[in-house]
Design a protein around this motif. Sequence first.
Motif, PDB file in Angstrom:
ATOM      1  N   PRO A  91       2.608  10.115  -3.396  1.00  0.00           N
ATOM      2  CA  PRO A  91       3.608   9.351  -4.026  1.00  0.00           C
ATOM      3  C   PRO A  91       4.551   9.027  -2.823  1.00  0.00           C
ATOM      4  CG  PRO A  91       3.922  11.679  -4.381  1.00  0.00           C
ATOM      5  CD  PRO A  91       2.600  11.744  -4.138  1.00  0.00           C
ATOM      6  N   ARG A  92       4.512   9.662  -1.741  1.00  0.00           N
ATOM      7  CA  ARG A  92       5.547   9.140  -0.769  1.00  0.00           C
ATOM      8  C   ARG A  92       4.965   7.979   0.029  1.00  0.00           C
ATOM      9  NH1 ARG A  92       8.016  12.169  -3.302  1.00  0.00           N
ATOM     10  NH2 ARG A  92       8.658  10.098  -4.199  1.00  0.00           N
ATOM     11  N   GLU A  93       4.001   7.438  -0.376  1.00  0.00           N
ATOM     12  CA  GLU A  93       3.441   6.075   0.224  1.00  0.00           C
ATOM     13  C   GLU A  93       4.216   4.990  -0.478  1.00  0.00           C
ATOM     14  OE1 GLU A  93      -0.741   5.425   0.078  1.00  0.00           O
ATOM     15  OE2 GLU A  93      -1.277   6.840   1.699  1.00  0.00           O
ATOM     16  N   TYR A  94       4.778   5.370  -1.494  1.00  0.00           N
ATOM     17  CA  TYR A  94       5.486   4.408  -2.273  1.00  0.00           C
ATOM     18  C   TYR A  94       4.868   2.930  -2.480  1.00  0.00           C
ATOM     19  CZ  TYR A  94       9.618   7.490  -2.113  1.00  0.00           C
ATOM     20  OH  TYR A  94      10.523   8.423  -2.282  1.00  0.00           O
ATOM     21  N   GLN A 153       7.457   9.233  -8.564  1.00  0.00           N
ATOM     22  CA  GLN A 153       7.444   8.555  -7.595  1.00  0.00           C
ATOM     23  C   GLN A 153       8.376   7.126  -8.053  1.00  0.00           C
ATOM     24  OE1 GLN A 153       3.743   6.600  -6.434  1.00  0.00           O
ATOM     25  NE2 GLN A 153       4.606   4.523  -6.068  1.00  0.00           N
ATOM     26  N   LEU A 154       8.467   6.806  -9.340  1.00  0.00           N
ATOM     27  CA  LEU A 154       9.258   5.844  -9.605  1.00  0.00           C
ATOM     28  C   LEU A 154      10.749   6.278  -9.565  1.00  0.00           C
ATOM     29  CD1 LEU A 154       7.193   4.168 -12.627  1.00  0.00           C
ATOM     30  CD2 LEU A 154       7.311   3.662 -10.248  1.00  0.00           C
ATOM     31  N   LYS A 165       4.781  -2.395  -2.108  1.00  0.00           N
ATOM     32  CA  LYS A 165       4.481  -1.100  -1.582  1.00  0.00           C
ATOM     33  C   LYS A 165       5.607  -0.859  -0.499  1.00  0.00           C
ATOM     34  CE  LYS A 165      -0.573  -2.028  -2.080  1.00  0.00           C
ATOM     35  NZ  LYS A 165      -1.825  -2.083  -1.514  1.00  0.00           N
ATOM     36  N   GLN A 166       5.500   0.193   0.150  1.00  0.00           N
ATOM     37  CA  GLN A 166       6.408   0.530   1.235  1.00  0.00           C
ATOM     38  C   GLN A 166       6.024  -0.508   2.496  1.00  0.00           C
ATOM     39  OE1 GLN A 166       8.896   4.439   2.513  1.00  0.00           O
ATOM     40  NE2 GLN A 166       6.565   4.530   2.957  1.00  0.00           N
TER      41      GLN A 166
END
Length: 392
Positions: free
Chosen positions: A102-105, A138-139, A153-154
């Motif tokens: 999730p922290r990859e956004y 994540q959202l 994306k991040q």
Amino acid sequence: MLDVSHSIPVDVAAATVQRPFDLSVETTRRLGQFGLQVPDFLTGYFRSWTPYRPYWNYEDGVIWKGALDLYLVTRDPALLDYVLQEMESRILPDGSMPTFLPREYNIDHVNGGKILFPLYAITGDERFRKAMDVQFAQLKDHPRTKSGNYWHKQIYPHQVWLDGLFMAQPFQASYARITGNEVLFADTVAQFSSVDRLLKKDNGLYFHGWDESRAERWADKQTGLSQNVWGRSMGWWIGALVDVYEASEGFSEHLRDEIARITRDTLTALLTFRSENGLWYQVVDQGDREGNYEEASASAMVAYGLIKAARMGIMGKDVSDTGIASLHAVCDRFVTPGALNGICGVAGLGNVPYRDGSYEYYLSEKITPNDPKGVGALMWALSEGVRVREPQ
């Protein structure tokens, strides 16, 4: 560098068998209405299937959704068993998701979560209900543009791609429904409305992407828009619309009407650019330009949108008939016992090597037989086609 490597067999009929898989006689008959090669192809595909990537990813999610869509209309246990086997290592008994990042956004990572809702409804297994919360986490803090849309994306800050609406919004609408959170559904509608306002072209189609910051080389310095209308991005967009409308049953009719309006407008525009063969082009609105080609995944996705929109009453039966004709065209043109051909393997904007969104760029991407984006879309469309042909 982009990682687009995979182990998809070019000919699934001749590929190494990874798992036993046999469709029932009745499912084979029903799918065979769209071509006798269709059930043979899908059987070979599932027998030779291996995960696209080891972590929770959108490509595998496209196939999982296709298998469950077909299961819901055929009740063929082979299709459900395939998905449940895949979930054994991906959704643990406590609902945790060890391969989800999730922290990859990355908005793509949300796509696979759509299957949690039908799996929970079918099995009653609480791990799937718990996993919905893990996926939604994540959202909660996914970065957004000033317009309110999720970043793609991040690594693509301030950007909205049509693809992203498909990846996140059907999940968000389904999560809103299971939690009774209409404010969350209103956020989904607002994100569609924003894209409808910002990315729509004069001909009713939509540009592939928009960069709010105007920093990317592919983005117009005045509008932030990319240059062209990519076929599969339009497929993602229409798939997102019809799936969100279905998931939002019971919510505000005013909000649902906005989704229905955008769906009707989009499909009406797409029908204008349908080829004489009943298909859609890689660059949708430039079909007469040298090098352009009718592309399988976009055509299957639009057929899915047409048939499903008609089934839900957004459009009339004539649109369903057109969608069925296009589904037949996809099967006749692209499906053999060993392959679904004519699929653009991947296309995007920016990154390394740089993708500038030009017409030449979209035509340069490799055509990849049996890519999951096309095979999954074929299954979505087939599921709707079976519903029409043989109502439950």
